[in-house]
Design an enzyme around this catalytic site. Structure first.
Site, PDB file in Angstrom:
ATOM      1  N   ASP A   1       0.855  -1.182   0.000  1.00 35.55           N
ATOM      2  CA  ASP A   1       0.000   0.000   0.000  1.00 35.55           C
ATOM      3  C   ASP A   1       0.890   1.231   0.000  1.00 35.55           C
ATOM      4  OD1 ASP A   1      -2.442   1.473   0.091  1.00 35.55           O
ATOM      5  OD2 ASP A   1      -2.163   1.803   2.220  1.00 35.55           O
ATOM      6  N   SER A   2       0.326   2.348  -0.431  1.00 38.48           N
ATOM      7  CA  SER A   2       1.086   3.598  -0.426  1.00 38.48           C
ATOM      8  C   SER A   2       1.347   4.091   0.990  1.00 38.48           C
ATOM      9  CB  SER A   2       0.336   4.673  -1.220  1.00 38.48           C
ATOM     10  OG  SER A   2      -0.944   4.899  -0.649  1.00 38.48           O
TER      11      SER A   2
ATOM     12  N   CYS B   1      -4.296  -1.452  -2.146  1.00 42.61           N
ATOM     13  CA  CYS B   1      -4.400  -0.001  -2.330  1.00 42.61           C
ATOM     14  C   CYS B   1      -5.301   0.213  -3.534  1.00 42.61           C
ATOM     15  CB  CYS B   1      -3.016   0.593  -2.575  1.00 42.61           C
ATOM     16  SG  CYS B   1      -2.993   2.346  -3.032  1.00 42.61           S
TER      17      CYS B   1
ATOM     18  N   GLU C   1      -5.085   9.717   9.021  1.00 42.49           N
ATOM     19  CA  GLU C   1      -3.647   9.642   9.257  1.00 42.49           C
ATOM     20  C   GLU C   1      -3.168  10.663  10.283  1.00 42.49           C
ATOM     21  OE1 GLU C   1      -1.244   9.340   5.780  1.00 42.49           O
ATOM     22  OE2 GLU C   1      -2.040   7.340   5.360  1.00 42.49           O
TER      23      GLU C   1
ATOM     24  N   CYS D   1     -11.706   2.733  -0.167  1.00 46.08           N
ATOM     25  CA  CYS D   1     -10.387   3.179   0.274  1.00 46.08           C
ATOM     26  C   CYS D   1     -10.096   2.455   1.578  1.00 46.08           C
ATOM     27  CB  CYS D   1     -10.348   4.694   0.484  1.00 46.08           C
ATOM     28  SG  CYS D   1      -8.792   5.290   1.217  1.00 46.08           S
TER      29      CYS D   1
ATOM     30  N   HIS E   1      -8.430   3.232   4.080  1.00 50.26           N
ATOM     31  CA  HIS E   1      -8.429   4.047   5.302  1.00 50.26           C
ATOM     32  C   HIS E   1      -9.829   4.163   5.910  1.00 50.26           C
ATOM     33  CE1 HIS E   1      -4.474   5.286   3.995  1.00 50.26           C
ATOM     34  NE2 HIS E   1      -4.318   6.068   5.047  1.00 50.26           N
TER      35      HIS E   1
END
Length: 275
Positions: A12-13, A75, A160, A194, A196
């Site tokens: 993942d990024s 991702c 984040e 996504c 996240h």
């Protein structure tokens, strides 16, 4: 890495792919896994197709160097902007015996099974929305579905920066849910496209209609991977099974370990990878 250890790679990024890895490990704990977060170059969502492709390919090569025979692009942006090129252009010459899979196809294969109204909302980064990847792939399996997309550019920074549980996040979550529902009040299924977004799921439930089905990708990807390994015993035989977990980051290990523990759900100790 020990030649006898051929882990499943998860890329993942940043941190979001750890929500996928967490579900995969719960489903398939016997395998070895190595996770690579390209935190030094995140976010990918705002970058061009070419940039995401080159960054993703570079990280896939590093995972191959770690002994991985199978790599999961956990991702959505990398899956949307890089997977096809890697599969079609690079693997045949770079590593014909290895496999790279994404998170979009497994999700689109089942999403229509959850909707009763035939109207599905997709919440994603701007890059994923712009790519139209979900629209194109869902059309192949469920052409009768009506799809409505909403880009949520503030959600990843909220997560984040540790604000996913704060009252400040309520505004941005409600804003995008309202915008999506304004497109059609008949939407009965929301896809969190996504990795996240599962950390915001409680606030999404509060902002969405009470009868809404909300889908996170982790369990879908875990079930899909299990099925893939069952259907491809030749790949399964190349994946080592010693219950080992390795975490790599291209940025600060201290920062990664602190954030990763939130996404993965248990303490993480990473190793720095210099690109």
């Amino acid at each position: 890495m020990d030649k006898e250890v051929q882990p499943i790679g998860v890329f993942d990024s940043g941190y979001g792919g750890l929500t996928i890895l967490r579900e995969i490990v719960q489903k398939l704990p016997q395998y070895d896994y190595v996770y690579l977060g390209d935190n030094a170059r995140t976010p990918y969502g705002t970058r061009s197709f070419d940039t995401v492709y080159h960054y993703t390919l570079e990280c896939v090569r590093h995972l191959f160097d770690q002994g991985c025979r199978l790599v999961i692009l956990a991702c959505n942006t990398a899956s949307a902007k890089a997977l096809r090129n890697i599969q079609q252009l690079d693997l045949p010459t770079l590593a014909p015996g290895r496999r790279v899979l994404g998170v979009i196809r497994p999700t689109t294969e089942v999403i229509g099974n959850y909707s009763k109204t035939g109207q599905v909302g997709i919440l994603a980064t701007r890059g994923t929305v712009t790519s139209e990847s979900y629209v194109v792939e869902i059309e192949k399996f469920f052409p009768e579905l009506q799809l409505f997309q909403e880009a949520c550019p503030m959600w990843v920074p909220l997560v984040e920066n540790g604000e996913y549980a704060s009252s400040g996040a309520d505004y941005f979550v409600k804003q995008h849910i309202d915008r999506l529902m304004a497109q059609s009040p008949e939407i009965d299924t929301l896809l969190l496209a996504c990795t996240h977004y599962p950390l915001l799921v409680d606030k999404i439930r509060q902002a969405a209609p009470s009868n809404m089905t909300i889908l996170s990708q982790g369990s879908i990807i875990a079930n899909s991977l299990s099925d893939y390994l069952n259907r491809h015993p030749e790949i399964d035989a190349q994946c080592s099974k010693h219950h080992q977990r390795t975490f790599l980051t291209t940025d600060s290990t201290d920062d990664f370990d602190r954030q990763a523990t939130v996404f993965y759900g248990e303490p993480v100790q990473s190793v720095h990878l210099a690109l």
